[in-house]
Design a protein around this motif. Structure first.
Motif, short mmCIF file in Angstrom:
data_model
loop_
_atom_site.label_atom_id
_atom_site.label_comp_id
_atom_site.label_asym_id
_atom_site.label_seq_id
_atom_site.Cartn_x
_atom_site.Cartn_y
_atom_site.Cartn_z
N SER A 215 0.80 -1.23 0.00
CA SER A 215 0.00 0.00 0.00
C SER A 215 0.84 1.29 0.00
O SER A 215 0.48 2.24 -0.70
N PRO A 216 1.96 1.39 0.72
CA PRO A 216 2.75 2.63 0.63
C PRO A 216 3.36 2.83 -0.75
O PRO A 216 3.41 3.96 -1.25
N VAL A 217 3.82 1.76 -1.38
CA VAL A 217 4.42 1.86 -2.70
C VAL A 217 3.38 2.25 -3.74
O VAL A 217 3.64 3.02 -4.66
N ALA A 218 2.17 1.71 -3.57
CA ALA A 218 1.09 2.01 -4.51
C ALA A 218 0.39 3.32 -4.18
O ALA A 218 -0.49 3.75 -4.94
N ASP A 219 0.75 3.95 -3.07
CA ASP A 219 0.09 5.18 -2.62
C ASP A 219 -1.42 4.96 -2.54
O ASP A 219 -2.23 5.73 -3.05
N ALA A 220 -1.81 3.86 -1.89
CA ALA A 220 -3.19 3.40 -1.88
C ALA A 220 -4.06 4.21 -0.93
O ALA A 220 -3.62 4.62 0.15
N GLU A 221 -5.31 4.41 -1.34
CA GLU A 221 -6.31 5.02 -0.47
C GLU A 221 -6.74 3.99 0.59
O GLU A 221 -6.67 2.78 0.38
N ALA B 41 10.00 -4.68 -7.12
CA ALA B 41 9.78 -4.63 -8.56
C ALA B 41 8.69 -3.63 -8.92
O ALA B 41 8.82 -2.86 -9.88
N VAL B 42 7.61 -3.61 -8.14
CA VAL B 42 6.55 -2.65 -8.39
C VAL B 42 7.06 -1.22 -8.19
O VAL B 42 6.73 -0.31 -8.95
N GLY B 43 7.89 -1.02 -7.15
CA GLY B 43 8.45 0.30 -6.92
C GLY B 43 9.32 0.75 -8.08
O GLY B 43 9.27 1.93 -8.48
#
Length: 365
Positions: free
Chosen positions: A173-179, A261-263
């Motif tokens: 969630s932090p990497v995706a900047d998730a709501e 990898a997502v980051g």
């Protein structure tokens, strides 16, 4: 007589200009510290409340293992927000816990993992595990786009269902900047379908005549939460339970490279998180890897692991309480239907690919 043109309104001076005109002195270091002190103190009430609720949820799980602590924590947070019983003084602390303590929980998770456990699996079994994770993750991302589920929610569901449930959602969630709504939805889906898998695994294992090892590996490679894996494999046999836990830990080890990898992908795409570029390797992921290394070299004795597990659940539970209080139920309900379908298909993919691979490996072996 020609009227004179109207004058443009005078531009108001900025605050720095006023300060300069009045010769106001810049704040001293001591004044800056005194100004930051109330802000630091403001997080204490909400943080303590979140930890207290998390502790109660942990105690509930100890008494009633069928009630996952993380789900109970986020549900209580959502209910508290919907009932309008969250004091204004708690708001800063709840928001802080939902972001900062969450990362601490992910790092603590690494202290429960050892690279030696992963090596207990054979090469073919590790290949099935890796294939299951990769297929579940990529297929869920593809399907989420087709179902028009939000990109961030799709990423969280793909991560949670392919790796380790709520902890993986929290890590991504932090990497995706998730709501917060997306995090709550993903955690709820993990619990819903993981609970269904607890019933499916032992029933199918008996009906198909699976060996204890195959049934345990299947549970470890496809069921979402560690507690759910234990429940599903434990219903088969003690032998199935032991190998299921090893397979599950091997999946959890893949959390760090996946998040990294997502980051990298988001950073190359120019994505921003909270106004800053996404780091190539988030600091909490580095902490997670260091914790795994510490556990692998034996610096964390086995006798300490249950206490570490409790601290991890306490931290993640507090984060779930904080995230739950940021959820607006009306918005969550509007996007729920497609997300529920996405979670169901993702679970089916994980269970089908893992069981098919294990049966193929057994037939070849």
């Amino acid at each position: 007589m020609t009227p004179s043109p109207p004058h443009a309104p005078a531009e108001l001076p900025s605050v720095p200009q006023v300060a300069e005109a009045l010769s106001l002195p810049a704040p001293t270091l001591r004044e800056q510290r005194e100004d930051s002190l109330p802000r630091a103190q403001s997080v204490v009430p909400g943080a303590l409340a979140a930890l207290a609720v998390s502790g109660a949820c942990l105690a509930l799980t100890v008494a009633l293992p069928a009630a996952p602590a993380l789900l109970a924590a986020i549900v209580l947070g959502v209910v508290a927000r919907a009932a309008h019983v969250v004091p204004a003084s708690f708001e800063p602390g709840l928001a802080w816990v939902g972001r900062r303590v969450l990362r601490i929980g992910v790092v603590l998770l690494g202290l429960q993992l050892s690279a030696r456990d992963v090596l207990a699996l054979g090469p073919a079994e590790l290949a099935v595990l890796g294939g299951t994770v990769a297929t579940t993750f990529s297929a869920t991302l593809w399907l989420g786009r087709r179902l028009r589920v939000g990109r961030t929610l799709t990423l969280l569901v793909a991560t949670g269902f392919s790796i380790c449930g709520a902890a993986a959602v929290a890590a991504m969630s932090p990497v995706a900047d998730a709501e917060d709504d997306d995090v709550a939805t993903a955690v709820a889906l993990v619990t819903l379908y993981g609970s269904v898998a607890i019933l499916v695994v032992p029933l199918v294992a008996r009906a198909a005549g699976l060996s204890d090892r195959t049934a345990g590996l299947w549970a470890g490679m496809s069921v979402h939460e560690v507690a759910q894996v234990v429940a599903a494999a434990g219903a088969v046999s003690a032998a199935a339970l032991s190998v299921a836990v090893v397979a599950k830990l091997a999946r959890v080890v893949l959390l760090a490279p996946l998040v990294t990898a997502v980051g990298v992908v988001r950073r190359r795409a120019g994505a921003r998180s909270s106004g800053a570029r996404v780091p190539i390797v988030p600091l909490f992921v580095v902490g997670f890897l260091v914790a795994v290394a510490v556990r692998t070299v034996g610096a964390v004795p086995d006798v300490v692991v249950p206490a570490v597990h409790g601290a991890t659940t306490l931290a993640l539970g507090a984060a779930m309480v904080g995230l739950g209080t940021q959820v607006h139920v009306a918005r969550l309900a509007r996007s729920g239907g497609r997300a529920v379908l996405l979670g169901g298909v993702a679970t089916t993919i994980a269970m089908t690919v893992s069981l098919g691979g294990l049966l193929a490996v057994g037939a070849l072996g």
